[in-house]
Motif scaffolding. Structure first.
Motif, PDB file in Angstrom:
ATOM      1  N   VAL A  30       0.715  -1.194  -0.032  1.00 57.69           N
ATOM      2  CA  VAL A  30      -0.021   0.041   0.076  1.00 57.69           C
ATOM      3  C   VAL A  30       0.885   1.296  -0.110  1.00 57.69           C
ATOM      4  N   VAL A  32       0.863   5.366   0.530  1.00 51.03           N
ATOM      5  CA  VAL A  32      -0.042   6.582   1.039  1.00 51.03           C
ATOM      6  C   VAL A  32       0.819   7.650   0.608  1.00 51.03           C
ATOM      7  N   PHE A 165      -2.325  -1.179  -3.640  1.00 55.29           N
ATOM      8  CA  PHE A 165      -3.014   0.078  -3.707  1.00 55.29           C
ATOM      9  C   PHE A 165      -2.602   1.394  -3.504  1.00 55.29           C
ATOM     10  N   ILE A 167      -3.184   5.103  -1.942  1.00 58.34           N
ATOM     11  CA  ILE A 167      -4.173   5.766  -1.413  1.00 58.34           C
ATOM     12  C   ILE A 167      -3.888   7.306  -1.236  1.00 58.34           C
TER      13      ILE A 167
END
Ligand SMILES: Cc1cc2nc3c(=O)[nH]c(=O)nc-3n(C[C@H](O)[C@H](O)[C@H](O)COP(=O)(O)OP(=O)(O)OC[C@H]3O[C@@H](n4cnc5c(N)ncnc54)[C@H](O)[C@@H]3O)c2cc1C
Length: 364
Positions: A30, A32, A165, A167
């Protein structure tokens, strides 16, 4: 609380490359990013040059990643239809006094494994670039230019294809070491628990390291601004044109780049700043005018303000040259926490090589 395996902080070109490469082998990656999209800072405010690796000391991380990254980046662009051009560059000597430095630069590049470096004389230089003033030049075939936005878009796409991902609007505000990893807090109050944390936060990478509890007294980032001017009056340039670099290693000198449409711009200059402010002013116009006119003629009134970026430098104003800091921090009590600090130029060129290096660290 969200649980993730690998948390990458920062969706610049380096964080996205890391996400792309790690997601090929690791589950649950992930990224960020505090901004609303990728590459809002240094990764979209640079010269967009794919460097060859001639400038950096042998055995430095910058030399290693630049030479490896150059090839990886061309291959990635070719494979994923990212617009690029392997245009080559000329580093020009404009006086006899500069010749020694020109030959030394060639030797340095060869020591780093850069192929096809050639010193050319004035006539050959004029054949290649009739508008450029030089008594000799170092011709560097490996240099090129890339569309950085498309590059980041493709890196993000490839990472997402591997189930990573990304984000946005997620600003890391605190990091706490816990028994099986790290609790990472965000500005909106969310908390993620991560097994691995990779700090790729560019201009704020020292602050992220400090949040995790690392002593950053020797890892403070100094912000060093670089502005660009453009002109529509110079056309038909085929190569990038560079002066000899600043001997202290602060910058490569105000160079001429073309973009993929052949438009010409000059920069960046280099001066240290305390605030993150991308506003431009004309204070340095004279410096640009003089620096550029050493190797190509342009009138002052034909130089127009363009854009600027800020370098995340470990080297402060009075410091010696510093290499990248890329380290897994077990020795500092932070296992599986990897810091990337001071990823200035050639960070764009090096992005995929840095990502491979991070992967190797994680597999150890
Ligand atoms: C003027 C200039 C010219 C350059 N020219 C070249 C060149 O021609 N060729 C080359 O190879 N290199 C060049 N570089 C260097 C290159 O641009 C950088 O090395 C590279 O872009 C660094 O990428 P990054 O992902 O590490 O950093 P960044 O692009 O800065 O990305 C870091 C990301 O982290 C995010 N972030 C920060 N703090 C937080 C937080 N708390 N929470 C969540 N997210 C956070 C930021 O918003 C940002 O998006 C140049 C640099 C400058 C300044």
């Amino acid at each position: 609380m969200e649980e993730v395996n690998v948390l990458v902080i920062g969706a610049g070109v380096v964080g996205l490359s890391i996400a792309k490469v790690l997601s090929e082998e690791f589950e649950d990656v992930v990224v960020v990013e505090k901004e609303k999209s990728f590459g809002r800072h240094t990764s979209s405010r640079n010269s967009e040059v794919i460097h060859s690796g001639i400038y950096y000391s042998k055995d430095s991380l910058k030399a290693k990643f630049c030479v490896e990254g150059n090839k990886l980046l061309y291959d990635f662009c070719e494979k994923h239809n990212v617009p690029y051009q392997n245009c080559g560059k000329l580093v020009v000597a404009t006086s006899e006094e500069e010749l020694d430095a020109l030959y030394k630069l060639k030797e340095k590049g060869e020591r780093n494994g850069v192929q096809n470096l050639k010193i050319i004389d004035k006539e050959e230089c004029l054949q290649l670039e009739p508008q450029v003033k030089a008594i000799k030049a170092l011709k560097v075939d490996a240099t090129g230019i890339v569309d950085t936005h498309s590059l980041m878009h493709q890196l993000a796409l490839q990472a997402e294809k591997n189930d990573a991902f990304i984000i946005y609007d997620m600003e890391v505000t605190a990091i706490k070491k816990v028994e099986n990893g790290y609790q990472v807090s965000f500005a909106d109050g969310e908390i993620f628990q991560a097994n691995y944390v990779i700090n790729s936060a560019g201009l704020f990478s020292d602050k992220i390291a400090e949040m995790a509890g690392l002593d950053i007294s020797n890892l403070k980032i100094h912000w060093c601004k670089g502005e660009y001017y453009k002109t529509t009056k110079i056309k038909n340039i085929k190569h990038l044109i560079y002066p000899l670099p600043d001997p202290k290693g602060i910058s490569l000198g105000i160079h001429l780049t073309i973009n993929l449409n052949g438009e010409v711009r000059f920069g960046p200059n280099a001066y240290y700043v305390d605030e993150l402010n991308y506003a431009m002013d004309e204070t340095y116009l004279d410096d640009f005018y003089q620096a550029v006119n050493r190797y190509i003629e342009v009138k002052k009134e034909h130089l127009q303000l363009d854009d600027c970026g800020i370098r995340p430098k470990l080297q402060g104003p009075n410091d010696d040259y510093r290499d990248y800091y890329i380290q897994e921090e077990s020795a500092n009590g932070l296992p599986n926490f990897i810091n990337l600090i001071g990823i200035e130029s050639p960070g764009l060129t090096s992005c995929l090589a840095i990502a491979e290096y991070v992967k190797e660290i994680m597999k150890k």
